[in-house]
Design a protein around this motif. Structure first.
Motif, PDB file in Angstrom:
ATOM      1  N   ILE A 111       0.867  -1.169   0.000  1.00 45.95           N
ATOM      2  CA  ILE A 111       0.000   0.000   0.000  1.00 45.95           C
ATOM      3  C   ILE A 111       0.906   1.222   0.000  1.00 45.95           C
ATOM      4  CG2 ILE A 111      -1.752   1.259   1.316  1.00 45.95           C
ATOM      5  CD1 ILE A 111      -2.422  -1.653   2.479  1.00 45.95           C
ATOM      6  N   ARG A 112       0.588   2.189  -0.851  1.00 45.83           N
ATOM      7  CA  ARG A 112       1.387   3.406  -0.956  1.00 45.83           C
ATOM      8  C   ARG A 112       0.567   4.584  -0.420  1.00 45.83           C
ATOM      9  NH1 ARG A 112       3.407   5.683  -6.677  1.00 45.83           N
ATOM     10  NH2 ARG A 112       1.186   5.920  -6.968  1.00 45.83           N
ATOM     11  N   THR A 113       1.237   5.418   0.365  1.00 43.66           N
ATOM     12  CA  THR A 113       0.601   6.614   0.899  1.00 43.66           C
ATOM     13  C   THR A 113       1.495   7.811   0.638  1.00 43.66           C
ATOM     14  OG1 THR A 113      -0.395   5.295   2.677  1.00 43.66           O
ATOM     15  CG2 THR A 113      -0.392   7.693   2.958  1.00 43.66           C
ATOM     16  N   ASP A 116      -0.167  13.861   1.034  1.00 45.77           N
ATOM     17  CA  ASP A 116      -1.343  14.696   0.822  1.00 45.77           C
ATOM     18  C   ASP A 116      -2.511  13.970   0.151  1.00 45.77           C
ATOM     19  OD1 ASP A 116      -0.037  14.373  -1.560  1.00 45.77           O
ATOM     20  OD2 ASP A 116      -0.246  16.459  -2.206  1.00 45.77           O
ATOM     21  N   THR A 117      -2.476  12.628   0.132  1.00 45.20           N
ATOM     22  CA  THR A 117      -3.567  11.879  -0.495  1.00 45.20           C
ATOM     23  C   THR A 117      -3.923  10.663   0.352  1.00 45.20           C
ATOM     24  OG1 THR A 117      -2.082  10.462  -1.793  1.00 45.20           O
ATOM     25  CG2 THR A 117      -2.791  12.531  -2.824  1.00 45.20           C
ATOM     26  N   PHE A 118      -5.008  10.022  -0.054  1.00 45.14           N
ATOM     27  CA  PHE A 118      -5.411   8.788   0.610  1.00 45.14           C
ATOM     28  C   PHE A 118      -4.474   7.652   0.220  1.00 45.14           C
ATOM     29  CE2 PHE A 118      -9.445  11.139   0.342  1.00 45.14           C
ATOM     30  CZ  PHE A 118      -9.783  11.138   1.690  1.00 45.14           C
ATOM     31  N   SER A 119      -4.390   6.656   1.071  1.00 40.23           N
ATOM     32  CA  SER A 119      -3.608   5.464   0.759  1.00 40.23           C
ATOM     33  C   SER A 119      -4.241   4.748  -0.429  1.00 40.23           C
ATOM     34  CB  SER A 119      -3.567   4.527   1.958  1.00 40.23           C
ATOM     35  OG  SER A 119      -2.932   5.149   3.041  1.00 40.23           O
ATOM     36  N   GLU A 120      -3.374   4.074  -1.209  1.00 34.79           N
ATOM     37  CA  GLU A 120      -3.869   3.344  -2.371  1.00 34.79           C
ATOM     38  C   GLU A 120      -3.148   2.006  -2.489  1.00 34.79           C
ATOM     39  OE1 GLU A 120      -2.981   5.648  -5.876  1.00 34.79           O
ATOM     40  OE2 GLU A 120      -0.848   5.611  -5.497  1.00 34.79           O
ATOM     41  N   LEU A 121      -3.858   1.054  -3.053  1.00 37.13           N
ATOM     42  CA  LEU A 121      -3.248  -0.227  -3.345  1.00 37.13           C
ATOM     43  C   LEU A 121      -2.224   0.002  -4.449  1.00 37.13           C
ATOM     44  CD1 LEU A 121      -3.354  -3.213  -2.666  1.00 37.13           C
ATOM     45  CD2 LEU A 121      -5.072  -3.475  -4.444  1.00 37.13           C
ATOM     46  N   PHE A 122      -0.974  -0.324  -4.187  1.00 38.76           N
ATOM     47  CA  PHE A 122       0.116   0.008  -5.100  1.00 38.76           C
ATOM     48  C   PHE A 122       0.580  -1.194  -5.909  1.00 38.76           C
ATOM     49  CE2 PHE A 122       4.807   0.812  -5.636  1.00 38.76           C
ATOM     50  CZ  PHE A 122       4.676   1.742  -6.657  1.00 38.76           C
ATOM     51  N   ASN A 123       0.807  -2.333  -5.250  1.00 39.21           N
ATOM     52  CA  ASN A 123       1.349  -3.484  -5.938  1.00 39.21           C
ATOM     53  C   ASN A 123       0.905  -4.744  -5.204  1.00 39.21           C
ATOM     54  OD1 ASN A 123       3.691  -5.489  -6.704  1.00 39.21           O
ATOM     55  ND2 ASN A 123       3.754  -3.818  -8.186  1.00 39.21           N
ATOM     56  N   GLU A 150      -0.871  -6.230 -15.146  1.00 36.13           N
ATOM     57  CA  GLU A 150       0.014  -5.842 -16.241  1.00 36.13           C
ATOM     58  C   GLU A 150       0.358  -4.364 -16.148  1.00 36.13           C
ATOM     59  OE1 GLU A 150      -1.459  -7.090 -20.040  1.00 36.13           O
ATOM     60  OE2 GLU A 150      -2.108  -9.017 -19.244  1.00 36.13           O
ATOM     61  N   TRP A 151      -0.278  -3.659 -15.247  1.00 38.82           N
ATOM     62  CA  TRP A 151      -0.097  -2.221 -15.088  1.00 38.82           C
ATOM     63  C   TRP A 151       0.538  -1.922 -13.739  1.00 38.82           C
ATOM     64  CZ3 TRP A 151      -1.927   1.483 -18.656  1.00 38.82           C
ATOM     65  CH2 TRP A 151      -2.624   0.950 -19.727  1.00 38.82           C
ATOM     66  N   ILE A 152       1.357  -0.887 -13.716  1.00 41.94           N
ATOM     67  CA  ILE A 152       1.847  -0.363 -12.448  1.00 41.94           C
ATOM     68  C   ILE A 152       1.569   1.138 -12.443  1.00 41.94           C
ATOM     69  CG2 ILE A 152       3.632  -2.104 -12.042  1.00 41.94           C
ATOM     70  CD1 ILE A 152       5.654  -0.056 -13.136  1.00 41.94           C
ATOM     71  N   ARG A 153       1.338   1.681 -11.258  1.00 39.89           N
ATOM     72  CA  ARG A 153       1.090   3.111 -11.146  1.00 39.89           C
ATOM     73  C   ARG A 153       2.409   3.853 -11.271  1.00 39.89           C
ATOM     74  NH1 ARG A 153      -3.583   5.069  -9.518  1.00 39.89           N
ATOM     75  NH2 ARG A 153      -5.131   3.708  -8.570  1.00 39.89           N
ATOM     76  N   ASN A 154       2.473   4.754 -12.239  1.00 40.59           N
ATOM     77  CA  ASN A 154       3.666   5.567 -12.453  1.00 40.59           C
ATOM     78  C   ASN A 154       4.891   4.684 -12.599  1.00 40.59           C
ATOM     79  OD1 ASN A 154       2.049   7.852 -12.222  1.00 40.59           O
ATOM     80  ND2 ASN A 154       2.359   7.945 -10.019  1.00 40.59           N
ATOM     81  N   SER A 155       5.732   4.647 -11.604  1.00 41.70           N
ATOM     82  CA  SER A 155       6.927   3.814 -11.647  1.00 41.70           C
ATOM     83  C   SER A 155       7.194   3.283 -10.245  1.00 41.70           C
ATOM     84  CB  SER A 155       8.131   4.611 -12.163  1.00 41.70           C
ATOM     85  OG  SER A 155       8.372   5.699 -11.304  1.00 41.70           O
ATOM     86  N   ILE A 156       8.008   2.255 -10.171  1.00 42.80           N
ATOM     87  CA  ILE A 156       8.390   1.717  -8.881  1.00 42.80           C
ATOM     88  C   ILE A 156       9.766   2.280  -8.553  1.00 42.80           C
ATOM     89  CG2 ILE A 156       8.997  -0.367  -7.605  1.00 42.80           C
ATOM     90  CD1 ILE A 156       6.778  -1.814  -9.067  1.00 42.80           C
ATOM     91  N   ILE A 157       9.813   3.085  -7.513  1.00 41.93           N
ATOM     92  CA  ILE A 157      11.057   3.718  -7.092  1.00 41.93           C
ATOM     93  C   ILE A 157      11.719   2.878  -6.008  1.00 41.93           C
ATOM     94  CG2 ILE A 157      12.095   5.785  -6.098  1.00 41.93           C
ATOM     95  CD1 ILE A 157      10.811   6.288  -8.852  1.00 41.93           C
TER      96      ILE A 157
END
Length: 160
Positions: A111-113, A116-123, A150-157
């Motif tokens: 989960i990514r937070t 300034d935003t709500f937490s989201e399921l990331f991976n 098959e999709w990822i949000r933005n990039s994985i840092i």
């Protein structure tokens, strides 16, 4: 060959996963390579490529040197909107074990937070691990993070 104490092996693997997740969730990326042996393999790969036995990965690091370079990049050179990670990791399934190595599969959710935003399921996916017994305890020899989408949000840092 002497019979393995499977309960002890299981508890050691649980502790490794717990410490690994705590390290990443705390953003202590400088400690991340310490969870691996020197000649290691770390991949983040889509399920589609993994199932097709295709090598393409969105991150593929061979050896601790590449991992240390990634940490330097995250800290010093990459410009990105910082975020927190929270790992939720299932109990591992021990696929095979010898005195020297343990092969496991473990489901994960990250989960990514952002501040300034709500937490989201990331991976979401599973870890496929080869774990080596060392004088310093269990260490990853190979960790493949196989993500389901098959999709990822933005990039994985940050490491998964």
């Amino acid at each position: 060959m002497q019979s393995l104490d499977t309960t002890n092996v299981y508890l050691e693997v649980l502790a490794l996963h717990s410490e690994y997740s705590a390290c990443l969730d705390a953003g202590e990326f400088e400690r991340w390579p310490d969870f691996f042996i020197d000649q290691c393999d770390y991949r983040i790969q889509s399920r589609e490529n993994f199932d097709a036995k295709l090598p393409l990965s969105i991150m593929w690091l061979e050896g601790k040197g590449m991992m240390l370079d990634r940490v330097y990049g995250v800290r010093e050179t990459l410009y990105h909107d910082p975020y927190y990670q929270r790992h939720v990791v299932s109990t591992p399934r021990i696929v095979a074990a010898t005195d020297e190595e343990i092969h496991t599969e473990t489901n994960y959710i990250v989960i990514r937070t952002k501040r300034d935003t709500f937490s989201e399921l990331f991976n979401v996916g599973r870890y496929i691990d080869t774990i080596r017994r060392t004088p310093d305890g269990l260490k990853f020899k190979a960790r493949t993070c196989v993500f389901d989408s098959e999709w990822i949000r933005n990039s994985i840092i940050y490491p998964i």
